[in-house]
Design a protein around this motif. Structure first.
Motif, PDB file in Angstrom:
ATOM      1  N   THR A 150      -6.774  -0.856  -7.702  1.00 45.46           N
ATOM      2  CA  THR A 150      -6.461  -2.165  -7.121  1.00 45.46           C
ATOM      3  C   THR A 150      -7.371  -3.238  -7.705  1.00 45.46           C
ATOM      4  OG1 THR A 150      -5.787  -1.021  -5.121  1.00 45.46           O
ATOM      5  CG2 THR A 150      -6.184  -3.382  -4.917  1.00 45.46           C
ATOM      6  N   LYS A 194       0.837  -1.207   0.000  1.00 48.15           N
ATOM      7  CA  LYS A 194       0.000   0.000   0.000  1.00 48.15           C
ATOM      8  C   LYS A 194       0.870   1.255   0.000  1.00 48.15           C
ATOM      9  CE  LYS A 194      -2.861   2.935   2.851  1.00 48.15           C
ATOM     10  NZ  LYS A 194      -2.998   3.954   1.828  1.00 48.15           N
ATOM     11  N   PHE A 208      -6.222   0.233   0.394  1.00 49.61           N
ATOM     12  CA  PHE A 208      -5.844   0.375  -1.016  1.00 49.61           C
ATOM     13  C   PHE A 208      -6.880   1.185  -1.787  1.00 49.61           C
ATOM     14  CE2 PHE A 208      -3.246  -3.195   0.233  1.00 49.61           C
ATOM     15  CZ  PHE A 208      -2.073  -2.963  -0.472  1.00 49.61           C
TER      16      PHE A 208
END
Ligand code: TRP
Length: 380
Positions: free
Chosen positions: A151, A99, A146
């Motif tokens: 993502t 992250k 995220f």
């Protein structure tokens, strides 16, 4: 008689006392040196504590990745999680680091949930169970924060339509003798497990396929997964794609003496779903670097290097270096004994995991936003 045979590191087995310097030689990787750290820091604006502390310690081709980056060809991120159980602190470390990379480099990230792998390799695990854990593990990813727009979750058995045609291109270029040599397969392995590595290779070029040009890929992983990418790095250029860059992390020690954290052993680590009473019990029973008795420990000090509590601070609970140093100093000087230290860890872990669990529950509704989008099915 020390020898290379004393430890074994494959994606399916980690045995013995791992000598990292030897491993780097055996695998042919490079240590992350001060120059590379400076390069990462220059572009990220800071260095993550997991890099500073040497938890990520080795790499492949990261200088190439940054050469491309500096030429205006930024990278994307990929790694995965084998859903054989709930997420533990070690897996969370990988999410926390990835992250940070996504935040700093504003890049797409693919997470592969290998329900197929765990089903094929664990005889007692049913596919439904692996899928259950894949969804549970995905909640931990989402709870880590995220960016849903960047993502993409891949669940192998669901996304087979996207992955399979690419996987067979990889599979066609891996012989059985290579698979045997790299992974140690024998005639008694099932044929699904022999094919599996071609699935794990796909997200290392999937983004390039999707955008129609070569985008460098960076894979932060625990070094036992390197074998898959030794094979993938041979094959990908033959398909016209770049070799992925890799950042390797060390293995994370478990809560008992000598072991490593394992998703299939609930007592080996703190898990993200553990309630406060379980956290307390596990940490109270954990192996420490304490001495035979209090008097001796006051005199000689504790030994964080063999302790199983200390890595929990290093990995997740104390990101601030000055705080970690102060705690280490109190331990080594004998000022703080293991009981006090365990209580500190119990407090920090309980707070951290209770907050995480709240975000985790909220994530249930968001799961579909994170799934990799496949094209509508149509046969032209
Ligand atoms: N095989 C990995 C595991 O068992 C999961 C995985 C898939 C992975 N793709 C990856 C791990 C890429 C690291 C990087 O955990």
């Amino acid at each position: 008689m020390p020898s290379d045979e004393e430890f074994v590191v494959t994606p399916w087995e980690v045995k013995g006392d791992v000598d990292y310097a030897k491993l780097v030689k055996q695998f042919g990787t490079e240590l992350i040196d001060a120059k590379l750290l400076a390069r990462i820091e220059k572009h990220a604006g800071e260095l993550h504590y997991l890099l500073q502390r040497g938890i990520y310690f080795s790499h492949r081709d990261m200088n190439f990745v940054f050469d491309e980056y500096e030429k205006g060809n930024p990278f994307y991120l990929y790694n995965g999680r084998g859903p054989s159980g709930h997420t533990h602190i070690g897996h969370l470390t990988q999410f926390i680091f990835t992250k940070w990379m996504q935040d700093k480099f504003k890049c797409p990230y693919y997470l592969q949930l290998t329900d197929d792998e765990k089903f094929l390799f664990k005889f007692e695990l049913e596919l439904d169970q692996a899928r259950f854990y894949a969804k549970e593990n995905a909640l931990d990813l989402i709870a880590t924060g995220f960016d849903p727009k960047k993502t993409h979750l891949i669940m192998d058995s669901y996304h087979a339509r996207t992955i399979y045609p690419l996987a067979i291109h990889v599979a066609k270029r891996i012989t059985f003798s290579t698979a045997k040599a790299v992974f140690g397969f024998t005639n008694s392995n099932n044929i699904g497990s022999i094919f599996f590595t071609s699935f794990q290779a796909v997200p290392a070029f999937l983004h390039s396929v999707r955008v129609g040009r070569n985008v460098p890929c960076v894979i932060p992983l625990a070094i036992d997964q390197d074998a898959h990418f030794r094979v993938a790095r041979d094959v990908l250029p033959k398909l016209g794609y770049l070799k992925p860059g890799i950042l390797h992390s060390r293995f994370l020690p478990g809560l008992q003496q000598g072991g490593k954290m394992s998703a299939s052993d609930p007592d080996s680590a703190l898990f993200t779903v553990d309630p406060p009473e379980v956290i307390k019990k596990k940490l109270q029973n954990a192996f420490t670097g304490g001495r035979g008795n209090a008097a001796e420990q006051r005199k000689l000090g504790g030994q964080p290097e063999i302790c199983s509590i200390f890595p929990n601070y290093q990995l997740v609970f104390i990101p601030q270096q000055d705080k970690l140093d102060a705690l280490e100093q109190r331990c080594r000087s004998g000022e703080m004994l293991c009981g006090e230290c365990k209580n500190i860890c119990i407090d920090l872990a309980t707070k951290f995991l209770t907050d995480h669990q709240k975000r985790r529950e909220k994530a249930r509704d968001k799961l579909n936003d994170f799934l990799l989008k496949e094209d509508e099915l149509s046969i032209e």
